[in-house]
Design an enzyme around this catalytic site. Structure first.
Site, PDB file in Angstrom:
ATOM      1  N   ASP A  60       0.921  -1.239  -0.321  1.00  0.00           N
ATOM      2  CA  ASP A  60      -0.060  -0.039   0.074  1.00  0.00           C
ATOM      3  C   ASP A  60       0.892   1.078   0.023  1.00  0.00           C
ATOM      4  O   ASP A  60       1.605   1.282   0.857  1.00  0.00           O
ATOM      5  CB  ASP A  60      -0.902   0.205   1.219  1.00  0.00           C
ATOM      6  CG  ASP A  60      -1.638   1.262   1.150  1.00  0.00           C
ATOM      7  OD1 ASP A  60      -1.853   1.772   0.367  1.00  0.00           O
ATOM      8  OD2 ASP A  60      -2.890   0.908   2.115  1.00  0.00           O
ATOM      9  N   SER A  72      -3.322  14.899 -13.426  1.00  0.00           N
ATOM     10  CA  SER A  72      -4.633  15.022 -13.966  1.00  0.00           C
ATOM     11  C   SER A  72      -4.802  16.400 -14.624  1.00  0.00           C
ATOM     12  O   SER A  72      -3.860  17.339 -14.221  1.00  0.00           O
ATOM     13  CB  SER A  72      -5.622  14.692 -12.694  1.00  0.00           C
ATOM     14  OG  SER A  72      -6.814  15.388 -13.190  1.00  0.00           O
ATOM     15  N   TYR A 112      -8.553  16.935  -3.903  1.00  0.00           N
ATOM     16  CA  TYR A 112      -8.074  16.205  -4.897  1.00  0.00           C
ATOM     17  C   TYR A 112      -7.256  16.722  -5.986  1.00  0.00           C
ATOM     18  O   TYR A 112      -6.045  16.433  -6.214  1.00  0.00           O
ATOM     19  CB  TYR A 112      -9.011  15.476  -5.656  1.00  0.00           C
ATOM     20  CG  TYR A 112      -8.624  14.693  -6.868  1.00  0.00           C
ATOM     21  CD1 TYR A 112      -7.870  13.382  -6.744  1.00  0.00           C
ATOM     22  CD2 TYR A 112      -8.922  15.145  -8.145  1.00  0.00           C
ATOM     23  CE1 TYR A 112      -7.257  12.969  -8.061  1.00  0.00           C
ATOM     24  CE2 TYR A 112      -8.460  14.607  -9.351  1.00  0.00           C
ATOM     25  CZ  TYR A 112      -7.864  13.396  -9.278  1.00  0.00           C
ATOM     26  OH  TYR A 112      -7.258  12.709 -10.336  1.00  0.00           O
ATOM     27  N   LYS A 134      -2.945  17.107  -6.978  1.00  0.00           N
ATOM     28  CA  LYS A 134      -2.499  16.961  -8.424  1.00  0.00           C
ATOM     29  C   LYS A 134      -1.787  18.378  -8.560  1.00  0.00           C
ATOM     30  O   LYS A 134      -0.741  18.198  -9.410  1.00  0.00           O
ATOM     31  CB  LYS A 134      -3.655  16.809  -9.494  1.00  0.00           C
ATOM     32  CG  LYS A 134      -4.340  15.155  -9.200  1.00  0.00           C
ATOM     33  CD  LYS A 134      -3.355  14.163  -9.238  1.00  0.00           C
ATOM     34  CE  LYS A 134      -3.944  13.036  -9.376  1.00  0.00           C
ATOM     35  NZ  LYS A 134      -2.833  11.839  -9.533  1.00  0.00           N
TER      36      LYS A 134
END
Length: 252
Positions: A61, A142, A157, A161
């Site tokens: 992980d 992204s 989020y 990015k």
């Protein structure tokens, strides 16, 4: 891509979506691929019969530094070290900044930023130690990391990015100062049909993919192959790839 045949690539988040597509694209081109993810059985299922590349599945992980260090130790001891790192592991969160629980923010930042940074550090240190001057670091970022978020609910989020974009350029300058030929690229996809929205209660995934144009994971894998296939003198610092019909770069 011939120069990387037989070399070692580590792909994080390899068990599904973009990561899985990248694994198979690299296997077809003769690269030894180490897939890192929690679901080892799904990585093993990506093996392609007759492909020139060899696949190794490693459980871990990227939210846990110990798992990352164990993975790199295994790679160094068993296949000789990482020549190509594809930082693909990522998580999407939909929560307004005034109400989101701290744990949600920690998860996003620990995976999208810290996990990526630790993997990068370990890969680059290994390359420099072994004298690898043609290595490659690819961050799957992204379009949300290029412009302000399209809605408040993806702000954290998008912030993660944006951090990836800054880290990409910072790493490029770091390697330049070290006079290293290791190249760095951030690939910035628009909407891609993957499992990243599966655990979100705030968004109707079926509605999103029925109303908006989207890419398939294989399109991003092809972009990875494109940047890797450029001659050593060519570096692609950032590659934006989005579906035809996407109205704005920030529509995700």
């Amino acid at each position: 891509m011939e120069r990387y045949a037989g070399r070692v690539a580590l792909v994080t988040g390899a068990s599904s979506g973009i990561g899985a597509a990248i694994v198979q694209a690299l296997l077809r081109r003769g690269i030894t691929v180490v897939g890192l993810a929690r679901r080892v059985d799904r990585i093993k299922a990506l093996e392609i019969k007759g492909a020139p590349g060899k696949l190794y599945a490693v459980g871990g992980d990227v939210r846990q530094e110990e798992d990352i260090l164990k993975a790199f130790k295994w790679i160094n001891e068993n296949v000789g070290g990482v020549d190509i790192l594809i930082n693909n592991a990522g998580v999407l969160g939909y929560s307004d900044l005034t109400v989101a629980p701290s744990e949600e923010w920690k998860k996003i930042l620990e995976i999208n930023v810290m996990g990526l940074s630790i993997c990068t550090r370990e890969a680059v240190q290994g390359m420099l130690k072994r004298g690898v001057d043609d290595g490659f670091i690819v961050h799957i970022s992204s379009v949300a990391g290029i412009l302000p978020p399209s809605s408040s609910s993806i702000s954290m989020y998008a912030a993660s990015k944006h951090a990836v974009q800054v880290l990409t350029e910072g790493l490029r300058k770091d390697l330049l100062e070290k006079k290293s030929g290791i190249r760095v690229t951030a690939i910035c996809p628009g909407l891609v049909k993957t499992e990243i929205m599966d655990n979100s209660k705030e968004i109707d995934k079926d509605k999103v993919f029925s109303q908006l144009p989207y890419l398939e994971p294989e399109h991003i894998a092809n972009a990875v192959v494109y940047v890797l296939s450029q001659p050593p003198i060519v570096n692609v610092p950032q590659l934006v790839i989005q579906p035809v019909g996407q109205r704005r770069i920030s529509d995700v």
